[in-house]
Design an enzyme around this catalytic site. Structure first.
Site, PDB file in Angstrom:
ATOM      1  N   ASP A 191      -9.823  -4.822   8.103  1.00  0.00           N
ATOM      2  CA  ASP A 191      -8.908  -5.837   8.657  1.00  0.00           C
ATOM      3  C   ASP A 191      -9.510  -6.500   9.893  1.00  0.00           C
ATOM      4  O   ASP A 191      -9.322  -7.691  10.126  1.00  0.00           O
ATOM      5  CB  ASP A 191      -7.568  -5.190   9.031  1.00  0.00           C
ATOM      6  N   ARG A 211     -11.882  -8.990   8.785  1.00  0.00           N
ATOM      7  CA  ARG A 211     -11.142 -10.174   8.311  1.00  0.00           C
ATOM      8  C   ARG A 211     -10.685 -11.008   9.504  1.00  0.00           C
ATOM      9  O   ARG A 211     -10.713 -12.247   9.450  1.00  0.00           O
ATOM     10  CB  ARG A 211      -9.929  -9.738   7.488  1.00  0.00           C
ATOM     11  N   ARG A 266       0.841  -1.199   0.000  1.00  0.00           N
ATOM     12  CA  ARG A 266       0.000   0.000   0.000  1.00  0.00           C
ATOM     13  C   ARG A 266       0.878   1.252   0.000  1.00  0.00           C
ATOM     14  O   ARG A 266       0.541   2.261  -0.614  1.00  0.00           O
ATOM     15  CB  ARG A 266      -0.918  -0.017   1.226  1.00  0.00           C
ATOM     16  N   HIS A 310      -3.217   0.371   8.438  1.00  0.00           N
ATOM     17  CA  HIS A 310      -3.944  -0.545   7.562  1.00  0.00           C
ATOM     18  C   HIS A 310      -2.904  -0.987   6.530  1.00  0.00           C
ATOM     19  O   HIS A 310      -2.734  -0.363   5.494  1.00  0.00           O
ATOM     20  CB  HIS A 310      -5.136   0.160   6.896  1.00  0.00           C
ATOM     21  N   ASP A 320      -3.940   5.417   6.040  1.00  0.00           N
ATOM     22  CA  ASP A 320      -3.592   6.209   7.230  1.00  0.00           C
ATOM     23  C   ASP A 320      -2.790   7.455   6.841  1.00  0.00           C
ATOM     24  O   ASP A 320      -3.035   8.542   7.355  1.00  0.00           O
ATOM     25  CB  ASP A 320      -2.794   5.351   8.226  1.00  0.00           C
TER      26      ASP A 320
HETATM   27  N1  LIG Z   1      -8.794   1.277   2.615  1.00  0.00           N
HETATM   28  C1  LIG Z   1      -8.997   0.043   2.178  1.00  0.00           C
HETATM   29  O1  LIG Z   1      -9.199  -0.873   3.002  1.00  0.00           O
HETATM   30  C2  LIG Z   1      -8.962  -0.224   0.705  1.00  0.00           C
HETATM   31  C3  LIG Z   1      -9.383  -1.469   0.190  1.00  0.00           C
HETATM   32  C4  LIG Z   1      -9.333  -1.659  -1.188  1.00  0.00           C
HETATM   33  C5  LIG Z   1      -8.827  -0.661  -2.014  1.00  0.00           C
HETATM   34  N2  LIG Z   1      -8.425   0.517  -1.464  1.00  0.00           N
HETATM   35  C6  LIG Z   1      -7.888   1.617  -2.274  1.00  0.00           C
HETATM   36  O2  LIG Z   1      -8.935   2.294  -2.956  1.00  0.00           O
HETATM   37  C7  LIG Z   1      -8.378   2.987  -4.082  1.00  0.00           C
HETATM   38  C8  LIG Z   1      -9.230   2.720  -5.312  1.00  0.00           C
HETATM   39  O3  LIG Z   1      -9.103   1.373  -5.716  1.00  0.00           O
HETATM   40  P1  LIG Z   1      -9.938   0.810  -6.954  1.00  0.00           P
HETATM   41  O4  LIG Z   1      -9.669  -0.644  -7.010  1.00  0.00           O
HETATM   42  O5  LIG Z   1     -11.328   1.312  -6.909  1.00  0.00           O
HETATM   43  O6  LIG Z   1      -9.181   1.553  -8.175  1.00  0.00           O
HETATM   44  P2  LIG Z   1      -9.776   1.824  -9.627  1.00  0.00           P
HETATM   45  O7  LIG Z   1      -8.592   2.099 -10.507  1.00  0.00           O
HETATM   46  O8  LIG Z   1     -10.751   0.791 -10.016  1.00  0.00           O
HETATM   47  O9  LIG Z   1     -10.588   3.194  -9.426  1.00  0.00           O
HETATM   48  C9  LIG Z   1      -9.999   4.422  -9.155  1.00  0.00           C
HETATM   49  C10 LIG Z   1     -10.930   5.485  -9.724  1.00  0.00           C
HETATM   50  O10 LIG Z   1     -10.423   6.767  -9.320  1.00  0.00           O
HETATM   51  C11 LIG Z   1     -10.629   7.655 -10.406  1.00  0.00           C
HETATM   52  N3  LIG Z   1      -9.748   8.796 -10.261  1.00  0.00           N
HETATM   53  C12 LIG Z   1      -8.407   8.839 -10.408  1.00  0.00           C
HETATM   54  N4  LIG Z   1      -7.956  10.089 -10.183  1.00  0.00           N
HETATM   55  C13 LIG Z   1      -9.028  10.845  -9.886  1.00  0.00           C
HETATM   56  C14 LIG Z   1      -9.215  12.202  -9.562  1.00  0.00           C
HETATM   57  N5  LIG Z   1      -8.184  13.050  -9.492  1.00  0.00           N
HETATM   58  N6  LIG Z   1     -10.451  12.636  -9.298  1.00  0.00           N
HETATM   59  C15 LIG Z   1     -11.511  11.806  -9.363  1.00  0.00           C
HETATM   60  N7  LIG Z   1     -11.400  10.505  -9.670  1.00  0.00           N
HETATM   61  C16 LIG Z   1     -10.177  10.033  -9.929  1.00  0.00           C
HETATM   62  C17 LIG Z   1     -10.357   6.812 -11.636  1.00  0.00           C
HETATM   63  O11 LIG Z   1     -10.919   7.388 -12.809  1.00  0.00           O
HETATM   64  C18 LIG Z   1     -11.006   5.494 -11.255  1.00  0.00           C
HETATM   65  O12 LIG Z   1     -12.354   5.416 -11.679  1.00  0.00           O
HETATM   66  C19 LIG Z   1      -6.929   2.481  -4.184  1.00  0.00           C
HETATM   67  O13 LIG Z   1      -6.052   3.433  -3.615  1.00  0.00           O
HETATM   68  C20 LIG Z   1      -6.943   1.208  -3.371  1.00  0.00           C
HETATM   69  O14 LIG Z   1      -5.663   0.857  -2.884  1.00  0.00           O
HETATM   70  C21 LIG Z   1      -8.503   0.755  -0.143  1.00  0.00           C
END
Ligand SMILES: NC(=O)c1ccc[n+]([C@@H]2O[C@H](COP(=O)([O-])OP(=O)(O)OC[C@H]3O[C@@H](n4cnc5c(N)ncnc54)[C@H](O)[C@@H]3O)[C@@H](O)[C@H]2O)c1
Length: 315
Positions: A149, A152, A89, A176, A124
């Site tokens: 988590d 999980r 991450r 995380h 974070d």
């Molecule tokens: N916190 C958690 O537990 C957790 C769990 C899973 C994923 N995530 C995180 O969530 C994020 C998104 O993952 P995902 O699988 O949906 O990715 P993804 O690539 O499917 O989607 C990202 C989206 O963000 C949009 N985007 C990019 N830049 C942008 C901007 N400046 N303004 C508006 N929209 C914008 C893109 O067009 C895209 O639709 C990642 O950083 C991932 O690591 C966090």
């Protein structure tokens, strides 16, 4: 004026669209704004989701911009790059901090007064960055933290003990990510000490089982990403649960990522810590009892994140 039943999601990829779906199922909002750099994608998601409305509850779902989100009670940010197989991450930091720096000023420009929830990774670090960039009060900037988590952990322990995961009381805190820790000292199954419950179920190798279960939980995102490329359903349900606590002012305890102001002797960063969550966001950060090993692991997790935050020069 702030509309308590209105929410916006910034970033409508796997995670954002799954959160939208999950929020719809809960029926807790009357208006949902979808924002994405790819506006057509947000429009497509809004249409697709809206076609389920005859079978859920009345609500207005549409693709919009930051002005449309100005009166939201909650804005959820999931925009940004996700982990590719083999990436941690923390590897996402450069790209996603830059994205956050482009998004937050557009939110503050609208005089938004609601709560900001960060989901993008590393969550974070980005929660802390969002707080710094926005200038909002600390209680209004929340990260989804280790709520996923912790689910999980409860699920894996539930499987191990053949008991409903909702009867398992255990929590993951810290980053995380790879330096997170399980608070085993307080873990129990409906008030029965964890080791005692393990023995009831015929498990006696406590230290080995705990290590294996902790590693399974810590590494589960890697396991999922290796198989299907991304994780999104679990996080979507975790975020919907946090949103529900805010909308219903539940004052429920969840390990969200919070800006620390001296709790556990830590400040200058955000970490996932059990906190009371209600209509004002983080109502109270809790200092839960930790044994010496857990306290050391929490401080080591904080040190690692603090070092990363220092490289961002946010002050
Ligand atoms: N916190 C958690 O537990 C957790 C769990 C899973 C994923 N995530 C995180 O969530 C994020 C998104 O993952 P995902 O699988 O949906 O990715 P993804 O690539 O499917 O989607 C990202 C989206 O963000 C949009 N985007 C990019 N830049 C942008 C901007 N400046 N303004 C508006 N929209 C914008 C893109 O067009 C895209 O639709 C990642 O950083 C991932 O690591 C966090």
């Amino acid at each position: 004026m702030l509309n308590p039943r209105k929410v916006a999601i910034v970033g409508c990829g796997f995670v954002g669209s799954s959160i939208a779906f999950s929020l719809m199922q809960k029926g807790i909002y009357s208006e949902l704004v979808l924002i994405d750099a790819n506006h057509a994608k947000a429009e497509g998601e809004a249409l697709d989701l809206s076609h389920g409305l005859p079978y859920t509850a009345a609500m207005d779902i549409y693709a919009g911009d930051y002005k449309d989100a100005a009166d939201c009670a909650l804005i959820i940010i999931t925009a940004g790059a996700n982990q590719k197989p083999g990436e941690t991450r923390l590897d996402l930091i450069g790209k996603n901090v830059a994205i956050l720096k482009s998004i937050i000023p557009q939110i503050t420009a609208t005089e938004f007064e609601g709560i900001l929830m960060i989901v993008s990774n590393p969550v974070d670090v980005l929660t802390y960055a969002a707080w710094k960039i926005s200038g909002y009060p600390a209680h209004k900037v929340i990260g989804s933290g280790t709520v996923l988590d912790t689910a999980r952990l409860k699920f894996t322990l539930g499987r191990h003990l053949d008991v409903d995961s909702r009867s398992v009381h255990a929590v993951i805190i810290g980053e995380h990510g790879d330096s997170e820790l399980a608070v085993w000292s307080g873990a129990n199954v409906s008030g029965i000490d964890l080791n005692h419950f393990c023995e009831i179920r015929g498990h006696f190798a406590h230290a080995e089982s705990m290590q294996r279960i902790y590693e399974d939980v810590r590494d589960s995102a890697y396991q999922i990403i290796e198989r299907k490329g991304a994780t999104y359903y679990g996080i979507a349900m975790a975020v919907a649960r946090i949103a529900e606590c805010i909308v219903k002012d539940e004052q429920a305890v969840l390990p969200v990522s919070v800006i620390l102001g001296g709790e556990y002797g830590l400040s200058g960063l955000a970490l996932s810590i059990p906190s009371v969550v209600g209509k004002n966001g983080v109502e109270k950060v809790l200092e839960i009892p930790l044994n010496a090993k857990e306290s050391e692991a929490l401080h080591s997790s904080a040190l690692q994140l603090g070092n990363v935050i220092d490289t961002l020069h946010l002050n």
